[in-house]
Design a protein around this motif. Structure first.
Motif, PDB file in Angstrom:
ATOM      1  N   HIS B  74      59.274 -28.107 -21.668  1.00 36.55           N
ATOM      2  CA  HIS B  74      58.389 -28.875 -22.534  1.00 36.55           C
ATOM      3  C   HIS B  74      57.026 -28.215 -22.405  1.00 36.55           C
ATOM      4  CE1 HIS B  74      56.717 -32.676 -24.228  1.00 36.55           C
ATOM      5  NE2 HIS B  74      57.884 -32.701 -24.798  1.00 36.55           N
ATOM      6  N   ASN B  76      53.218 -27.476 -23.610  1.00 38.86           N
ATOM      7  CA  ASN B  76      52.079 -28.064 -24.335  1.00 38.86           C
ATOM      8  C   ASN B  76      52.494 -29.232 -25.215  1.00 38.86           C
ATOM      9  OD1 ASN B  76      50.175 -26.481 -23.189  1.00 38.86           O
ATOM     10  ND2 ASN B  76      49.972 -25.049 -24.903  1.00 38.86           N
ATOM     11  N   GLY B  77      53.331 -30.086 -24.638  1.00 45.56           N
ATOM     12  CA  GLY B  77      53.725 -31.288 -25.365  1.00 45.56           C
ATOM     13  C   GLY B  77      54.859 -31.098 -26.343  1.00 45.56           C
ATOM     14  N   ARG B  78      55.372 -29.889 -26.439  1.00 42.04           N
ATOM     15  CA  ARG B  78      56.447 -29.633 -27.402  1.00 42.04           C
ATOM     16  C   ARG B  78      57.711 -29.167 -26.698  1.00 42.04           C
ATOM     17  NH1 ARG B  78      54.701 -28.189 -32.635  1.00 42.04           N
ATOM     18  NH2 ARG B  78      56.932 -28.166 -33.066  1.00 42.04           N
ATOM     19  N   THR B 103      50.553 -26.152 -20.451  1.00 41.11           N
ATOM     20  CA  THR B 103      51.193 -27.116 -19.561  1.00 41.11           C
ATOM     21  C   THR B 103      52.707 -27.071 -19.760  1.00 41.11           C
ATOM     22  OG1 THR B 103      49.257 -28.527 -19.725  1.00 41.11           O
ATOM     23  CG2 THR B 103      51.283 -29.545 -18.901  1.00 41.11           C
ATOM     24  N   GLU B 105      56.305 -28.727 -18.583  1.00 40.37           N
ATOM     25  CA  GLU B 105      56.963 -29.845 -17.903  1.00 40.37           C
ATOM     26  C   GLU B 105      58.461 -29.754 -18.136  1.00 40.37           C
ATOM     27  OE1 GLU B 105      54.745 -33.721 -18.748  1.00 40.37           O
ATOM     28  OE2 GLU B 105      53.906 -32.396 -20.255  1.00 40.37           O
ATOM     29  N   ALA B 173      62.321 -34.634 -27.086  1.00 42.42           N
ATOM     30  CA  ALA B 173      61.271 -34.831 -28.080  1.00 42.42           C
ATOM     31  C   ALA B 173      61.166 -36.286 -28.527  1.00 42.42           C
ATOM     32  CB  ALA B 173      61.551 -33.947 -29.299  1.00 42.42           C
TER      33      ALA B 173
ATOM     34  N   ARG C  73      62.299 -43.456 -20.405  1.00 44.31           N
ATOM     35  CA  ARG C  73      61.576 -42.285 -19.894  1.00 44.31           C
ATOM     36  C   ARG C  73      60.664 -42.754 -18.777  1.00 44.31           C
ATOM     37  NH1 ARG C  73      59.974 -39.107 -24.471  1.00 44.31           N
ATOM     38  NH2 ARG C  73      61.977 -38.102 -24.083  1.00 44.31           N
ATOM     39  N   TYR C  77      55.449 -37.852 -20.149  1.00 49.88           N
ATOM     40  CA  TYR C  77      54.901 -36.500 -20.279  1.00 49.88           C
ATOM     41  C   TYR C  77      53.399 -36.533 -20.048  1.00 49.88           C
ATOM     42  CZ  TYR C  77      59.225 -34.805 -22.424  1.00 49.88           C
ATOM     43  OH  TYR C  77      60.527 -34.437 -22.666  1.00 49.88           O
ATOM     44  N   VAL C  79      51.496 -34.103 -21.426  1.00 52.50           N
ATOM     45  CA  VAL C  79      50.979 -33.718 -22.746  1.00 52.50           C
ATOM     46  C   VAL C  79      51.990 -34.185 -23.789  1.00 52.50           C
ATOM     47  CG1 VAL C  79      50.183 -31.815 -24.195  1.00 52.50           C
ATOM     48  CG2 VAL C  79      49.974 -31.649 -21.710  1.00 52.50           C
ATOM     49  N   ASN C  80      51.488 -34.854 -24.802  1.00 48.60           N
ATOM     50  CA  ASN C  80      52.377 -35.329 -25.867  1.00 48.60           C
ATOM     51  C   ASN C  80      52.132 -34.554 -27.153  1.00 48.60           C
ATOM     52  OD1 ASN C  80      54.052 -37.578 -24.801  1.00 48.60           O
ATOM     53  ND2 ASN C  80      52.034 -38.268 -24.140  1.00 48.60           N
ATOM     54  N   PRO C  81      53.140 -34.510 -28.005  1.00 51.09           N
ATOM     55  CA  PRO C  81      52.997 -33.675 -29.197  1.00 51.09           C
ATOM     56  C   PRO C  81      52.076 -34.258 -30.251  1.00 51.09           C
ATOM     57  CG  PRO C  81      55.123 -34.788 -29.208  1.00 51.09           C
ATOM     58  CD  PRO C  81      54.471 -35.108 -27.900  1.00 51.09           C
ATOM     59  N   THR C  85      55.147 -33.582 -34.437  1.00 52.23           N
ATOM     60  CA  THR C  85      56.582 -33.706 -34.677  1.00 52.23           C
ATOM     61  C   THR C  85      56.970 -35.019 -35.344  1.00 52.23           C
ATOM     62  OG1 THR C  85      56.900 -34.650 -32.487  1.00 52.23           O
ATOM     63  CG2 THR C  85      57.125 -32.270 -32.686  1.00 52.23           C
TER      64      THR C  85
END
Lengths: 657, 252, 206
Positions: B74, B76-78, B103, B105, B173, C73, C77, C79-81, C85
């Motif tokens: 994961h 940078n958040g993606r 980042t 993860e 996601a 979850r 996270y 960092v989130n998208p 998305t």
């Protein structure tokens, strides 16, 4: 020890059916109490595990990945051959057999290859029944394309992801058996030794790659379906985890290694871009259906590809091999690319690449589309636009992959390609029943040496893996297990298990305790370079002798100066790699030894001393019409020869002109 | 392709094992060629960590050509990083700017426990497959491959669903950690083919039940799975699963 | 969620249509007529019970769904998208729904409770129109209503399409249609609703 290949007597075309009708059987009640271990869950492993479980055997599968579905068979792109003759273009079992023997440069067993061709059709039927979504024509029937080394269209495919679809089919069959408890899966496990008791394979020692635990597993038979050893070159199209360890441990326990020097260098791969490179990516052979391969006619050309006019391009494959053109077998295409680059005609920054050009195909398809859509007098721009759409539908995923890796748009400019290590025809020596020289120990798929001789034709690896797993082993294993029905469940407390487990643990602790200076990759890269330079696309006596010395020195350094961080009792990918590279360091030497022994050129094995005036491979049939089966000895190896007898085909100089 | 070298600040999740709590650690990646793949950048970093006597970062990877589905970061958040339709292994460093902080993860979901660092356990997906993701045909039972013509559009749609590589990016996601895209891709592949018809109803019921049992969340149609899927599998498959599920429930 | 959602979507059409009668600007005559009809027809009384059942079911399902999904979850996270998305409102159905619930409490206490009180307790027929005028004379109420309707609009933009997807209706042929209708529906309904308090507050409707 004399090698017995156990090829049944009788007419070539009748051998397999005779064998099937006469081999021993195991009754269903007895099958239930017989355990079989399958190591590796690629096409061969998954199909064997599923088929054997369906028959009623109790199966355990092992793979180092987190799921059976990840095995590297999944990356096969182009297709799978089968002698269906759906295209009415003259295909037959005999022709597939003949093409495969010829493609393998007359170094494969007639009986095995004929059997392969015989069962090829059933593979397609089986896969269709499993719900594998093969490409189809508008009429709803299966579609075919052509591949290298053949003049018929017999390759079945699912876009550029045929291996994935076939593997998922086999995996789904495997999962079905897992669900009903006939297969027990051990994922993230690596086999680290075979346990041999009274001369028979009776189980394995495996390491749980998550916890680091060493486990014992007993069985009445062990199947190694662990793929090839191309990663001995460090850079190859194999997956990062592909390794020789299982096969090598078997070899150390008495299984002979067949033709280790036969490696296939695939002509169409994305070239190396720098020292950081971790693996090479294949561009499917199917691209050679439509793409044209060329280099500039001028040495050291600096213009961009699209600026070089047609008459200044050298379509060297079409020039040298007019009959097969861009679809010559892989070994021939690879050597031709190397020849041009060595002669100074290479392209790209490294000058170690040739062009694979789709401009002509795009225009051709575009014009057909224009006709189809009734666009009269279409200009080239319209045709090119429509042609790109056709090419995108056929090869879109490959083109996208090329663009992601290189940052260049292959619809606009030709791709740069160069040969790379792709497949190993060599492997554990097996008899007609796929049994190694250790009774009860089998090798299937790429892990064995059997069907491709000195060079494999495109779309034949998938065929062989599935043939072995679905249609060969279910019969041949019964012939052995019929005599094992009185053998009770294998007790893993026997001394042979103690011994094997201790040896495995000792070796692991040794890796951890060297505490040297260099990482595993440091050694692996050096080994790869030695192998590529001296035991790669072209080999010679001097180089091979040097390579053997260099590998020995490197091996010594490895055992003195390796650094493996972490401990043995945790997830430790560096430790996993250390064991694999230690085995590659031994295998590399054997490959060189085999290449040195084989004083001829055949298929993928090209000895510079043995070539025709035109630079083609020159076989020496009178001395080398045999399988080199190497037995591991305390010091070095002993060579055994299995003579290849051609009853039906008369070997001749391969001619693709 | 023209290449340059960039420097990055990496913030990477480190976790010794499943029991450990885990935390982010910062690393500098220097002189990274833009020609490198993201995982090759990790190779370089790991090589350095080993040379410095530190523990390298564990991450899943195998084929490195975007098809095995093993890589799972994961970034940078993606899920699988910033490029659409791309696995982590096919992501190249051209996607990043010099000096950028990246980042990384692990996939995070209740159904995907972390094993170590960036490695997670995705065996739940295998168990969903076991619940019905197959056609019950024993080896040797098949009729001739061309005996049953299949509408090309359906065969193609089935293939589009079958392209799923089982990487779990859809779960990673999804804000609900739902495995609907994965499950629906499998259900769709078979629902569209005649071979899948006999087990159509039981398949969808069992696979959905298993999915719920594994601890995946429910689908709320945000579409994030489709946006992140490296094989660009469409959420129309989820609609098909819903349809199959409803019709299976109401079937007699 | 989808079935109750579609039911509520249909209800909103009726609700907006009847309330839209005030725009005839006939001193609420038409509006009061229909309001009277709706509150005194026995069949509609039964449907009203159904409506509440649907609404409550929708709320309970929503709360349960959100609650359960939030547990899937455990470690979030770092960092989130963001919107890369998915759409923010698609991710925020729980929050939007909760805001709507608060709004509904206010809304029902203003009108529904009042009507029922006069119908069953005080037995004197109030003019619902007069009541509207009274309630919407306060600025804060107008602001709360407009905010509530904006939340409703986002809730509907996701909800409309999502309901079709959940019921398995997704095809390249009809997707553009569903999408267009969904957005048009959400905007029209919410525009109509928000104009009611504004128009009354500003004295456009007498």
């Amino acid at each position: 020890m004399a090698l017995n290949n156990r090829i049944p007597a009788g007419e070539l075309a009748q051998k397999w059916s005779t064998y099937k009708s006469t081999c021993k059987l195991v009754n269903p009640a007895n099958k239930r109490s017989i355990d079989i271990i399958v190591v590796g869950t690629g096409l061969a492993g998954a199909s064997a595990a599923a088929s054997l479980a369906e028959l009623g055997y109790s199966v355990k599968t092992f793979c180092f990945q987190d799921s059976g579905r990840r095995a590297h068979s999944i990356a096969a792109q182009g297709g799978i051959n089968a002698a269906k003759n759906y295209q009415n273009d003259g295909d037959s079992v005999y022709r597939l057999f003949y093409d495969t023997i010829k493609g393998g440069d007359y170094r494969a067993r007639e009986a095995n290859v004929h059997r392969l061709a015989e069962v090829s059709g059933s593979i397609i039927d089986q896969c269709v029944a499993q719900g594998v979504p093969f490409a189809r024509e508008y009429g709803g029937l299966l579609s075919n394309r052509s591949f290298g080394g053949t003049q018929v269209q017999r390759t079945f495919y699912a876009a550029g992801q045929t291996g994935q679809q076939l593997l998922l089919g086999a995996y789904s069959a495997q999962m079905r058996q897992v669900a009903i408890g006939k297969i027990k899966e051990y994922n993230r496990h690596e086999m680290l030794d075979v346990v041999v008791i009274d001369g028979k394979a009776r189980g394995i020692i495996a390491r749980n790659l998550v916890t680091g635990e060493i486990e014992r597993h007993g069985a009445h038979a062990v199947l190694l379906c662990t793929g090839g050893y191309g990663n001995v070159f460090f850079l190859s199209t194999n997956a990062m985890g592909s390794n020789v360890t299982a096969a090598w441990k078997a070899h150390k326990k008495g299984a002979f290694f067949g033709n280790p020097c036969f490696t296939q260098i695939h002509p169409t791969c994305i070239p190396v871009s720098g020292d950081h490179q971790s693996k090479l990516t294949l561009m499917s052979e199917s691209l050679r259906n439509d793409g044209r391969i060329w280099v500039p006619k001028k040495q050291g050309e600096t213009r961009k590809a699209i600026d070089i006019p047609e008459e200044e391009r050298d379509y060297y494959l079409e020039r040298r091999y007019p009959a097969f053109g861009n679809l010559v077998p892989r070994d021939v295409a690879s050597r031709a690319a190397k020849e041009r680059c060595d002669a100074g005609y290479g392209v790209g920054n490294s000058k170690m690449a040739v062009y694979l050009d789709f401009a002509a195909a795009i225009l051709r398809y575009g014009k057909t589309e224009c006709t189809k859509h009734g666009i009269a007098n279409a200009d080239d721009a319209t045709a090119i636009r429509l042609g790109k759409e056709v090419v995108k539908e056929k090869y879109g995923n490959l083109f996208d992959m090329y663009e992601k890796i290189t940052g260049e748009n292959p619809y606009e400019m030709p791709m740069r390609i160069y040969p790379a290590v792709h497949y190993t025809m060599g492997g554990l020596w097996v008899d007609y029943e796929l049994m190694t020289t250790v009774p009860g120990l089998y090798a299937l798929g790429e892990a064995n040496f059997s069907d491709h001789g000195a060079n494999r034709l495109g779309a034949s690896a998938l065929m062989q893996g599935l043939a072995d797993g679905y249609f060969v082993i279910p019969y041949t294993i019964g012939n052995y297990l019929a005599d094992e029905i009185r053998t009770p469940k294998i007790d893993t407390k026997q001394p042979a298990f103690d011994e094997a487990e201790n040896a495995v643990k000792e070796r692991i602790n040794h890796f951890i305790n060297i505490k040297g200076q260099h990482s595993v990759d440091y050694f692996h890269k050096q080994l790869g370079k030695i192998m590529w330079d001296k035991c790669g696309m072209a080999r010679n006596e001097k180089g091979l002798k040097e390579a053997i010395q260099e590998i020995r020195a490197l091996r010594e350094e490895f055992w003195k100066d390796l650094r493996v961080p972490g401990t043995a009792s945790e997830m430790n990918p560096e430790l996993d790699k250390a064991g694999r590279v230690a085995d590659f360091l031994e295998l590399g030497e054997l490959m060189c030894l085999d290449a040195l022994n084989r004083n001829e050129s055949c298929g993928g094995h090209f000895r510079e001393e043995f070539q025709t005036e035109e630079g083609e491979a020159m076989r020496v049939d009178e001395n080398f019409m045999y399988v080199a089966a190497w037995e591991s000895k305390k010091e070095g190896w002993e060579l055994h020869k299995e003579d290849l007898v051609y009853d039906v085909i008369h070997p001749s100089q391969r001619n693709y002109k | 392709m023209e290449h340059k070298e960039i420097n990055l600040n990496l913030r990477i999740w480190r976790q010794k094992n499943a029991q450990d709590k885990g935390q982010f650690e910062n690393y500098k990646a220097e002189n990274i060629s833009t020609e490198m793949s993201f995982l090759e950048m990790f190779d370089v970093l790991n090589e350095r960590l080993i040379n410095e006597g530190k523990d390298p970062i564990a991450f899943d990877h195998d084929c490195r050509e975007g098809i095995c589905g093993m890589c799972s970061m994961h970034i940078n958040g993606r899920a699988h990083g910033p490029w659409d339709g791309t696995t982590t292994c096919q992501l190249h460093m051209r996607a990043f700017k010099d000096g950028e902080t990246v980042t990384v993860e692990p996939w995070r979901a209740k159904a995907f426990p972390v094993l170590k660092d960036l490695t997670v356990d995705r065996s739940a997906l295998d168990r969903i497959q076991q619940a019905g993701g197959y056609v019950s045909v024993n080896t040797g039972n098949a009729v001739d491959g061309n005996s049953l013509p299949i509408d090309k559009t359906k065969a193609d749609a089935s293939f589009d669903a079958a392209m799923c590589i089982g990487c779990g990016a859809c779960v990673a996601a999804c804000k609900n950690s739902s495995a609907m895209l994965f499950t629906s891709a499998k259900v769709s592949q078979y629902a569209l083919l005649p071979q899948g018809q006999p087990e159509r109803n039981t398949r969808v019921m069992n696979m959905v039940a298993q999915m719920d049992k594994e601890g995946f969340g429910a689908c709320t149609n945000t579409g994030a799975c489709e946006a992140e899927c490296p094989k660009e599998i469409s959420i129309s498959n989820i609609a098909r699963l819903n349809r199959e599920y409803l019709s299976a429930q109401f079937s007699l | 969620m989808s079935v109750t959602g579609i039911f509520l979507i249909l209800f909103l059409i009726v609700h907006a249509t009847v309330n839209g009668m005030i725009f005839f600007n006939d001193n609420g005559e038409m509006f009061n007529f229909y309001a009277h009809f709706l509150s005194h027809n026995w069949l509609l009384r039964i449907i009203e019970v159904g409506l509440f059942a649907g609404l409550i079911l929708h709320i309970i399902q929503g709360l349960m769904l959100t609650g359960q999904n939030n547990q899937k979850r455990p470690v979030k996270y770092s960092v989130n998208p963001g919107n890369a998305t998915s759409k923010w409102y698609s991710r925020s159905m729980g929050i939007l729904g909760s805001l709507l619930l608060i709004f509904l409490v206010i809304h029902l206490s203003h009108f529904w409770l009042e009507t029922k009180e006069s119908l069953y307790v005080t037995h004197k027929e109030d003019s619902l129109f007069e009541e509207m005028k009274e309630v919407f004379s306060q600025l804060w109420v107008v602001i709360v209503y407009v905010c509530g309707v904006i939340a409703l609009c986002w809730h509907l933009i996701h909800g409309f399409q999502s309901a079709f997807q959940t019921l398995g209706i997704n095809s390249p042929k009809y997707n553009p249609l569903i999408k267009t209708i969904g957005i048009a529906y959400s905007l029209i309904i919410c525009f109509a609703f928000s104009m009611m308090p504004i128009a009354i507050y500003l004295g456009w409707i007498q």
